[in-house]
Design an enzyme around this catalytic site. Structure first.
Site, PDB file in Angstrom:
ATOM      1  N   CYS A 178       0.811  -1.223   0.000  1.00  0.00           N
ATOM      2  CA  CYS A 178       0.000   0.000   0.000  1.00  0.00           C
ATOM      3  C   CYS A 178       0.843   1.272   0.000  1.00  0.00           C
ATOM      4  O   CYS A 178       0.309   2.369  -0.149  1.00  0.00           O
ATOM      5  CB  CYS A 178      -0.935  -0.010   1.197  1.00  0.00           C
ATOM      6  SG  CYS A 178      -1.605  -1.645   1.537  1.00  0.00           S
ATOM      7  N   HIS A 318      -3.392   8.083   5.514  1.00  0.00           N
ATOM      8  CA  HIS A 318      -3.533   6.758   4.903  1.00  0.00           C
ATOM      9  C   HIS A 318      -4.957   6.275   5.221  1.00  0.00           C
ATOM     10  O   HIS A 318      -5.641   5.765   4.355  1.00  0.00           O
ATOM     11  CB  HIS A 318      -2.470   5.815   5.458  1.00  0.00           C
ATOM     12  CG  HIS A 318      -2.415   4.500   4.767  1.00  0.00           C
ATOM     13  ND1 HIS A 318      -2.294   4.380   3.404  1.00  0.00           N
ATOM     14  CD2 HIS A 318      -2.473   3.220   5.241  1.00  0.00           C
ATOM     15  CE1 HIS A 318      -2.272   3.085   3.073  1.00  0.00           C
ATOM     16  NE2 HIS A 318      -2.386   2.376   4.165  1.00  0.00           N
ATOM     17  N   GLU A 329      -1.979   5.544  13.126  1.00  0.00           N
ATOM     18  CA  GLU A 329      -1.705   6.772  12.376  1.00  0.00           C
ATOM     19  C   GLU A 329      -2.097   8.008  13.194  1.00  0.00           C
ATOM     20  O   GLU A 329      -1.391   9.026  13.173  1.00  0.00           O
ATOM     21  CB  GLU A 329      -2.458   6.744  11.045  1.00  0.00           C
ATOM     22  CG  GLU A 329      -1.978   7.809  10.072  1.00  0.00           C
ATOM     23  CD  GLU A 329      -2.652   7.717   8.708  1.00  0.00           C
ATOM     24  OE1 GLU A 329      -3.609   6.912   8.555  1.00  0.00           O
ATOM     25  OE2 GLU A 329      -2.240   8.464   7.811  1.00  0.00           O
ATOM     26  N   LYS A 350      -9.900   7.829   1.228  1.00  0.00           N
ATOM     27  CA  LYS A 350     -10.333   6.435   1.064  1.00  0.00           C
ATOM     28  C   LYS A 350     -11.767   6.252   1.545  1.00  0.00           C
ATOM     29  O   LYS A 350     -12.419   5.270   1.192  1.00  0.00           O
ATOM     30  CB  LYS A 350      -9.400   5.496   1.832  1.00  0.00           C
ATOM     31  CG  LYS A 350      -8.004   5.394   1.233  1.00  0.00           C
ATOM     32  CD  LYS A 350      -7.159   4.351   1.952  1.00  0.00           C
ATOM     33  CE  LYS A 350      -5.754   4.247   1.371  1.00  0.00           C
ATOM     34  NZ  LYS A 350      -4.885   5.387   1.724  1.00  0.00           N
ATOM     35  N   HIS A 355      -9.667   1.905  -1.060  1.00  0.00           N
ATOM     36  CA  HIS A 355      -8.219   1.767  -0.949  1.00  0.00           C
ATOM     37  C   HIS A 355      -7.684   1.227  -2.275  1.00  0.00           C
ATOM     38  O   HIS A 355      -7.930   0.083  -2.628  1.00  0.00           O
ATOM     39  CB  HIS A 355      -7.901   0.811   0.200  1.00  0.00           C
ATOM     40  CG  HIS A 355      -6.457   0.724   0.559  1.00  0.00           C
ATOM     41  ND1 HIS A 355      -5.443   1.233  -0.237  1.00  0.00           N
ATOM     42  CD2 HIS A 355      -5.837   0.197   1.645  1.00  0.00           C
ATOM     43  CE1 HIS A 355      -4.275   1.005   0.347  1.00  0.00           C
ATOM     44  NE2 HIS A 355      -4.489   0.376   1.485  1.00  0.00           N
ATOM     45  N   PHE A 415       1.527  -2.924   3.946  1.00  0.00           N
ATOM     46  CA  PHE A 415       1.800  -4.273   4.453  1.00  0.00           C
ATOM     47  C   PHE A 415       3.285  -4.522   4.232  1.00  0.00           C
ATOM     48  O   PHE A 415       3.836  -4.192   3.176  1.00  0.00           O
ATOM     49  CB  PHE A 415       1.027  -5.323   3.654  1.00  0.00           C
ATOM     50  CG  PHE A 415      -0.389  -5.551   4.116  1.00  0.00           C
ATOM     51  CD1 PHE A 415      -0.989  -4.741   5.048  1.00  0.00           C
ATOM     52  CD2 PHE A 415      -1.119  -6.610   3.590  1.00  0.00           C
ATOM     53  CE1 PHE A 415      -2.297  -4.970   5.460  1.00  0.00           C
ATOM     54  CE2 PHE A 415      -2.426  -6.852   3.993  1.00  0.00           C
ATOM     55  CZ  PHE A 415      -3.014  -6.041   4.928  1.00  0.00           C
TER      56      PHE A 415
END
Lengths: 438, 422
Positions: A178, A318, A329, A350, A355, A415
């Site tokens: 990502c 994110h 975050e 998002k 995403h 990830f």
């Protein structure tokens, strides 16, 4: 005194669930209506998650150039070609025979290299009982089709783009899940700074809205299974969030060495001012609840941009809407901004478009460039009950907020633990810095 | 700023360290043989360079980790571990107090070149697909009971970056490059640039791949890229490349960092260059323009002239056009005064994403011995590659500077220059 070459963003392009061009996407983001809907591109009826944010009208996307190129590309490569075409046209500059060696291309690519139809063909012919029989591969149609091979290659996308636009300098593909899109743009920024190239086409593309792609996330319970309320499924920073909404698409920017952009009178959206990059080295799928990992990426981006935390007016988070990401975050923002955290407007786009995985950071870089250019911050949709762990954030809710942005940050946390943070500066502020000799 | 090499590691069919692989090459031993990992008896092309004594648990020393990684990752984690051990990395980190350890970790980066998706990673779905027989409803319903829940995590192209980071506590700048053959060499270049930028004091840069599988082998053959009997770089009879597998890694370190911890450098990274030809995935220019520009950019970056180079490790993949055009590029840069040229793929096979950085570790080892290992499969140099100073015999080289060239799909080219330190 700044001894780094500065870099301007002079062109942007997108293909997203929220719209297949910049203006459509911007309007949809500002409407705060999410793109989550039942999956239509394949029969997902048996999956635990049956919803996604799909690109609409992918077959009708306006492709220019040599259509034969498409034989070398899959669905995500088509998105890439269209978004890149928009960005190049928007910038109004293209490689020439004289300067094509001074153009670079860096892309964040997805990990889905084989289409499900191709996989199904190999399975039906060479693994009818579930185990591959190598001897049968010899006669299997897909395995004998060089085009299927070409589409599957990690460099398929960058090859299409460099050929389409005649780019002949630094060319690379990166994949940090990502974080890919953000890292691709950061890599291009550094290539321009060190003088390897003067201009670059940079971005990301992905489509995991496919049986195998969706399956991978269902198996990890990473995607929201709110099948009955798909438009509510992506709700970053909400106390009831339960996973992300899978999207797909592409985003591209044209980057130019600042002086070259100014010299040709280019319209500059923003300065791409900083790239921050860290490794969490904690777990494969999460960063630490304390924000360790994302903290360093954000601090590095600010330092690289020569900016202070108090200069930041907008954070494009994110914000995946998974329980752990948003908490980590939010904790990172608290550490990085300290007492100023309440002065930083935050939203996760998002919430509207889902995403986009390897494309996410690239599309969100475009969002930051637009937010600076238009002095308007897109909202975070679907936020009703703010998670107490995120309550210190000033989240832009429900409607866009007018605000001049001095510095914007965009986080992409992948990830595997790679964290990317890009920093963008208002072009008027950069002009003032340049005039002051900095 | 000087960037030093303080550790290197490698594994491929020809050996499990740079020294062992160079020994094999000098002895004329190639790892290329009939494929053993699947039954290729009826195949038109049956040769590859496999790691035949593969023992994953021994290579990574952690059985639990094996559930989360694949063969290619095992090679990558092994090579990084070897390079870090040679650099004395873990021992130094553990000698620091907690605060210093945290700072050390944040100033250590990791750049990995990865093959990206192989075909066989998707075969984990075949039992489910066989059961569902085209019924996607059944595919979805039976998914959780049939496929390993860790499938996606085992398949991430950035797994080596992730697990090397966790195992060795690396928290600095990082990247995973999935750019076909040039991936590993780009990892070395980007890692060195992170040090020059001051973003890191040291990095581990690696490349890994494991492409020897039925679909990949057949596709390479259908594209006309595989040799019938041997990989013969720059030979008049060459007829293709052959796949290899493995990994290589370097620890790159600023001069100040290496000095501060008393690390013994084995080489110096002098410069790198990257250029593409932009003419499509499988196309290559006859004149080798991309390779020539990558080499010229590396020389400029290093502040060197062609005459300073003592040894060239060519990409030399054995396909007719790649070697011919690479020869043209070398002639363009070096003219009539070309230093000894060698290549290693005849011995190691072509390990795709790992190949560039594998050649860097081997080139550095050869340069430390001041030798250009011979190419044992070379019988009669191709007149079309005239001027490329290859030889069957191992020769002495006149300077400690080695150039390594790497070329990949998409017309991508990369080159790096290193100086061997005794």
């Amino acid at each position: 005194m700044n001894d780094k070459r500065r870099v301007a963003i002079t062109g942007v392009g997108v293909v997203t669930p929220a719209g297949n061009d910049v203006e459509s996407m911007w309007a949809r983001l500002n409407s705060a209506r999410s793109c989550g809907a039942p999956i239509t591109t394949f029969d997902a009826s048996g999956f635990s998650t049956r919803i996604a944010a799909e690109v609409r009208g992918a077959d009708a996307l306006p492709l220019t150039g040599d259509r034969k190129l498409l034989k070398f590309g899959n669905r995500s490569h088509r998105f890439a070609l269209v978004a890149a075409e928009q960005a190049m046209a928007d910038a109004g500059v293209a490689p020439t025979a004289r300067d094509r060696h001074r153009w670079g291309c860096v892309v964040g690519t997805g990990m889905m290299t084989v289409s499900f139809d191709e996989l199904a063909s190999v399975q039906a012919n060479a693994a009818p009982e579930g185990e591959l029989d190598a001897a049968k591969v010899l006669d299997e149609a897909t395995s004998n089709d060089p085009m299927a091979f070409c589409r599957s290659q990690s460099t398929a996308g960058v090859s299409l783009l460099t050929k389409r636009f005649g780019i002949a300098g630094y060319a690379s593909s990166v994949h940090t899940a990502c974080a890919s899109g953000g890292q691709a743009i950061g890599t291009a920024l550094r290539a321009i700074r060190r003088g390897a190239v003067d201009r670059a086409l940079a971005g990301g593309f992905d489509s995991m809205v496919s049986p195998v792609g969706l399956a991978g996330f269902c198996l990890l319970s990473a995607v929201s299974a709110d099948n009955d309320a798909p438009e509510r499924a992506s709700r970053p920073f909400d106390a009831t969030r339960n996973g992300f909404l899978l999207g797909e698409g592409a985003g591209f920017v044209v980057l130019e060495e600042w002086g070259a952009a100014v010299a040709r009178g280019a319209r500059i959206y923003a300065e791409l001012a900083g790239d921050g990059n860290s490794l969490s080295s904690y777990r494969i799928t999460d960063s630490h609840p304390s924000g360790d990992g994302p903290i360093q990426a954000m601090q590095r981006a600010l330092r690289d941009a020569g900016a202070a935390p108090s200069d930041v007016d907008y954070l494009n988070a994110h914000g995946t809407s998974t329980p752990m990401n948003d908490r980590s975050e939010a904790a990172a923002a608290a550490v990085v901004f300290g007492a100023d955290v309440g002065n930083v407007a935050v939203s996760s786009t998002k919430s509207v478009m889902g995403h986009l995985i390897a494309a996410a950071g690239a599309v969100e870089a475009v969002v930051c460039a637009l937010a600076i250019q238009r002095s308007s911050l897109p909202p975070n949709a679907n936020l009703r009950d703010v998670d107490p762990d995120c309550a210190h954030l000033d989240i832009v809710r429900d409607a866009p907020r007018e605000r001049r942005v001095r510095v914007a940050l965009s986080n992409s946390l992948g990830f595997g633990g790679s964290n990317s943070c890009l920093a963008f500066r208002h072009p008027d502020d950069t002009r003032a810095l340049v005039e002051a000799g900095r | 700023m000087r960037v030093l090499v303080t550790g290197s590691g490698a594994i491929c069919g020809a050996g499990a360290s740079p020294a062992a692989i160079v020994d094999a090459a000098i002895a004329g031993r190639s790892a290329i043989a009939e494929v053993a990992s699947f039954d290729a008896s009826g195949w038109p092309r049956r040769l590859a360079a496999e790691v035949t004594d593969y023992n994953a648990a021994k290579l990574v020393g952690d059985r639990k980790l094996l559930k989360l990684i694949r063969r290619s990752d095992v090679f990558g984690i092994y090579a990084c571990g070897e390079a870090l051990a040679q650099a004395g990395y873990d021992a130094h980190r553990q000698s620091l107090d907690e605060a210093a350890q945290a700072d050390f970790a944040e100033q250590t980066g990791c750049y990995v070149g990865s093959g990206g998706g192989a075909f066989n990673v998707n075969y984990d779905y075949f039992p489910l697909m066989a059961e569902a027989r085209g019924d996607m409803g059944a595919f979805g319903r039976e998914l959780a009971s049939t496929v390993n829940p860790m499938w996606l995590l085992r398949t991430l192209p950035n797994n080596v970056l992730c697990h090397v980071g966790i195992r060795h506590g690396l928290k600095g700048p990082n990247g995973c490059i999935t750019n076909h053959t040039t991936s590993g060499m780009l990892a070395a270049i980007e890692g060195a640039e992170a040090i020059r930028d001051g973003e890191a004091d040291r990095v581990v840069s690696a490349g890994h791949d494991a492409p020897i599988e039925p679909q990949t082998m057949l596709y390479y053959h259908r594209c006309g890229l595989l040799a019938a009997s041997a990989l013969r770089p720059f030979d008049a009879r060459r007829d293709g490349s052959l796949l290899g597998e493995g990994a290589a890694a370097l620890v790159l370190e600023s001069e100040a960092s290496a000095a501060a911890r008393g690390a013994q450098p084995v080489g110096e990274y002098l410069g790198g260059g990257v250029a593409c030809e932009g003419e499509g995935l499988l196309n290559l220019r006859e004149d080798g323009d991309g390779a020539a520009r990558a080499i010229e950019a590396a020389l400029a970056d290093a502040g060197l002239r062609a005459g300073d180079v003592g040894l060239i490790v060519a990409h030399g993949n054995g396909t007719p056009l790649s070697d011919r055009s690479e020869g043209a590029a070398l002639r363009r840069v070096f003219g009539a005064s070309m230093p000894p040229v060698t290549a290693f793929k005849w011995a190691t096979g072509h390990p795709l994403a790992a190949s560039g950085i594998l050649d860097v570790t081997l080139g550095l080892e050869a340069a430390r011995r001041r030798l250009a290992p011979g190419i044992a499969t070379l019988e009669s140099p191709d007149p079309a590659c005239a001027g490329v100073s290859v030889a069957r015999e191992t020769r002495a080289v006149a300077s400690d500077v080695v150039l390594v060239v790497c070329r990949g799909f998409g017309g991508t080219n990369a080159a790096v220059l290193l100086r061997a330190l005794a």
